[in-house]
Motif scaffolding. Structure first.
Motif, short mmCIF file in Angstrom:
data_model
loop_
_atom_site.label_atom_id
_atom_site.label_comp_id
_atom_site.label_asym_id
_atom_site.label_seq_id
_atom_site.Cartn_x
_atom_site.Cartn_y
_atom_site.Cartn_z
N LEU A 146 -0.54 17.38 4.85
CA LEU A 146 0.87 17.34 5.16
C LEU A 146 1.75 17.17 3.93
O LEU A 146 2.86 17.70 3.87
CB LEU A 146 1.16 16.20 6.15
N ARG A 147 1.27 16.40 2.97
CA ARG A 147 2.00 16.19 1.72
C ARG A 147 1.01 15.89 0.61
O ARG A 147 -0.14 15.48 0.88
CB ARG A 147 3.04 15.07 1.84
N ARG A 148 1.43 16.08 -0.60
CA ARG A 148 0.51 15.96 -1.74
C ARG A 148 0.00 14.53 -1.88
O ARG A 148 0.81 13.60 -2.05
CB ARG A 148 1.21 16.37 -3.03
N PRO A 149 -1.31 14.32 -1.85
CA PRO A 149 -1.86 12.99 -2.11
C PRO A 149 -2.00 12.76 -3.62
O PRO A 149 -3.09 12.71 -4.18
CB PRO A 149 -3.22 13.03 -1.40
N ASP A 150 -0.84 12.63 -4.29
CA ASP A 150 -0.85 12.54 -5.75
C ASP A 150 -1.46 11.25 -6.28
O ASP A 150 -1.70 11.13 -7.48
CB ASP A 150 0.57 12.71 -6.30
N PHE A 151 -1.74 10.29 -5.39
CA PHE A 151 -2.45 9.09 -5.84
C PHE A 151 -3.89 9.41 -6.24
O PHE A 151 -4.57 8.58 -6.86
CB PHE A 151 -2.44 8.01 -4.75
N LEU A 152 -4.36 10.62 -5.93
CA LEU A 152 -5.69 11.05 -6.36
C LEU A 152 -5.67 11.70 -7.74
O LEU A 152 -6.73 11.92 -8.33
CB LEU A 152 -6.29 12.03 -5.35
N ASN A 153 -4.50 12.01 -8.26
CA ASN A 153 -4.42 12.62 -9.59
C ASN A 153 -4.80 11.60 -10.65
O ASN A 153 -4.20 10.53 -10.73
CB ASN A 153 -3.00 13.14 -9.86
N ASP A 154 -5.79 11.93 -11.46
CA ASP A 154 -6.31 10.99 -12.47
C ASP A 154 -6.69 9.66 -11.85
O ASP A 154 -6.55 8.61 -12.49
CB ASP A 154 -5.28 10.78 -13.59
N MET A 173 0.83 -1.21 0.00
CA MET A 173 0.00 0.00 0.00
C MET A 173 0.86 1.25 0.00
O MET A 173 0.56 2.22 -0.70
CB MET A 173 -0.93 -0.01 1.22
N ILE A 174 1.93 1.24 0.77
CA ILE A 174 2.83 2.38 0.80
C ILE A 174 3.42 2.62 -0.58
O ILE A 174 3.46 3.76 -1.07
CB ILE A 174 3.93 2.16 1.85
N ASP A 175 3.87 1.56 -1.24
CA ASP A 175 4.44 1.71 -2.58
C ASP A 175 3.42 2.25 -3.57
O ASP A 175 3.75 3.10 -4.42
CB ASP A 175 4.97 0.36 -3.08
N ARG A 176 2.17 1.79 -3.48
CA ARG A 176 1.15 2.24 -4.42
C ARG A 176 0.81 3.71 -4.20
O ARG A 176 0.73 4.49 -5.15
CB ARG A 176 -0.12 1.40 -4.24
N LEU A 177 0.60 4.11 -2.96
CA LEU A 177 0.16 5.47 -2.68
C LEU A 177 1.29 6.48 -2.79
O LEU A 177 1.05 7.68 -2.97
CB LEU A 177 -0.50 5.55 -1.31
N ASP A 178 2.52 6.01 -2.70
CA ASP A 178 3.68 6.90 -2.83
C ASP A 178 4.29 6.86 -4.23
O ASP A 178 5.30 7.52 -4.47
CB ASP A 178 4.77 6.52 -1.82
N ALA A 179 3.67 6.12 -5.15
CA ALA A 179 4.30 5.87 -6.45
C ALA A 179 4.61 7.15 -7.20
O ALA A 179 5.68 7.29 -7.80
CB ALA A 179 3.42 4.96 -7.30
#
Length: 294
Positions: A133-141, A46-52
């Motif tokens: 706290l930091r960009r949740p870029d897993f929400l982009n597209d 999960m960490i790898d996926r959300l931090d990809a």
């Protein structure tokens, strides 16, 4: 195909039986006439996926509201500054208080429905008493209809909710707002759970279920330091995206004006029957609001 790309090497499997031990239901794909598929993941996956960070920069619109002339106004200013610092576009509005905490939270779904309809892109709700706290870029597209934290397979948390511009997301938002208007004594996150369940009974719905490690909850600073130095590098804990201050616990009496609401119903009141239906992906039964509680 977009969902498979998002999941990377985490496979979707037929949903059967209870949750596997030590795994998290990361994705759920609902096909009313063809069964349910689930992607299970452990914490490092999960960490790898959300931090990809491999997705585009097409971020959702981050939205929130606060009740005017209450301490939430200062908290909303802090949220706004955190979004500005990260370069995330937002829409944060002031609304008048209805006089009680539960009634005010019931406005959330109506506000989200209105902004979702007015927006030409996906939205992400963040509670006013939080900082990003930091960009949740897993929400982009993000290809899923809805993304939010779900504990134990049944406990939806509505303080951080992504809603795509899809028909399924629109149906969930619409039904959530209807349920909130009809049941002002029930917590909004319980009604979101029921709205999701009702829509998924008859429509295809894709859901990304986030671990609650995306939140940082109030705690001693020594625990933050320990996590930063030990647990985060070893992927034993996720680096949080949202600082959830849980101000409602201290401000609820301020907003309520010391009013007691004996008929309040929250997540802990949800019945074992409804919990089991959610955790086993069992959509056969119709649940009126009064029947989802013990």
């Amino acid at each position: 195909m977009q969902i498979e790309r998002f999941l990377g090497g985490i496979p979707l499997k037929k949903a059967e039986g209870p949750f596997p031990d030590a795994l998290h239901r990361l994705a759920h794909i609902r096909h009313p006439h063809a069964g349910d598929s689930v992607a299970w993941a452990d914490l490092p996956q999960m960490i790898d996926r959300l931090d990809a960070g491999e997705f585009s920069r097409n971020a959702p619109l981050y939205i929130s509201y606060y009740t005017a002339n209450t301490p939430y106004e200062a908290l909303a200013d802090s949220l706004r500054r955190s979004l500005d610092r990260l370069g995330l576009e937002h829409r944060i509005e002031a609304i008048p208080s209805l006089g009680s905490w539960v009634a005010n939270t019931g406005l959330k779904s109506a506000f989200i429905e209105r902004v979702w309809q007015e927006s030409d892109r996906p939205i992400c709700w963040v509670d006013a008493d939080a900082d990003v706290l930091r960009r949740p870029d897993f929400l982009n597209d993000n290809p899923f209809d809805i993304s939010l934290v779900c504990r134990h397979g049944w406990y939806f948390i509505s303080s951080f909710v992504y809603l795509n511009k899809t028909p399924a997301a629109g149906l969930i938002v619409k039904r959530w707002a209807e349920l909130a208007r009809e049941n002002p004594h029930v917590w909004d996150q319980v009604l979101l759970t029921l709205a999701w369940y009702e829509v998924a009974r008859g429509e295809p719905v894709s859901s990304l279920f986030l671990p609650d490690g995306v939140f940082r909850f109030p705690r001693p600073w020594l625990r933050d330091l320990r996590d930063k130095l030990i647990y985060h590098p070893l992927k034993r804990k996720m680096r949080p995206f949202i600082d959830q201050k849980q101000a409602s616990r201290s401000l609820k009496s301020f907003v309520d004006g010391s009013k007691k609401r004996e008929n309040e119903l929250g997540s802990d009141d949800v019945s074992p029957h409804f919990r089991e239906a959610l955790t086993r992906h069992d959509f056969r039964r119709v649940y009126p609001v009064e029947q989802i509680f013990a």
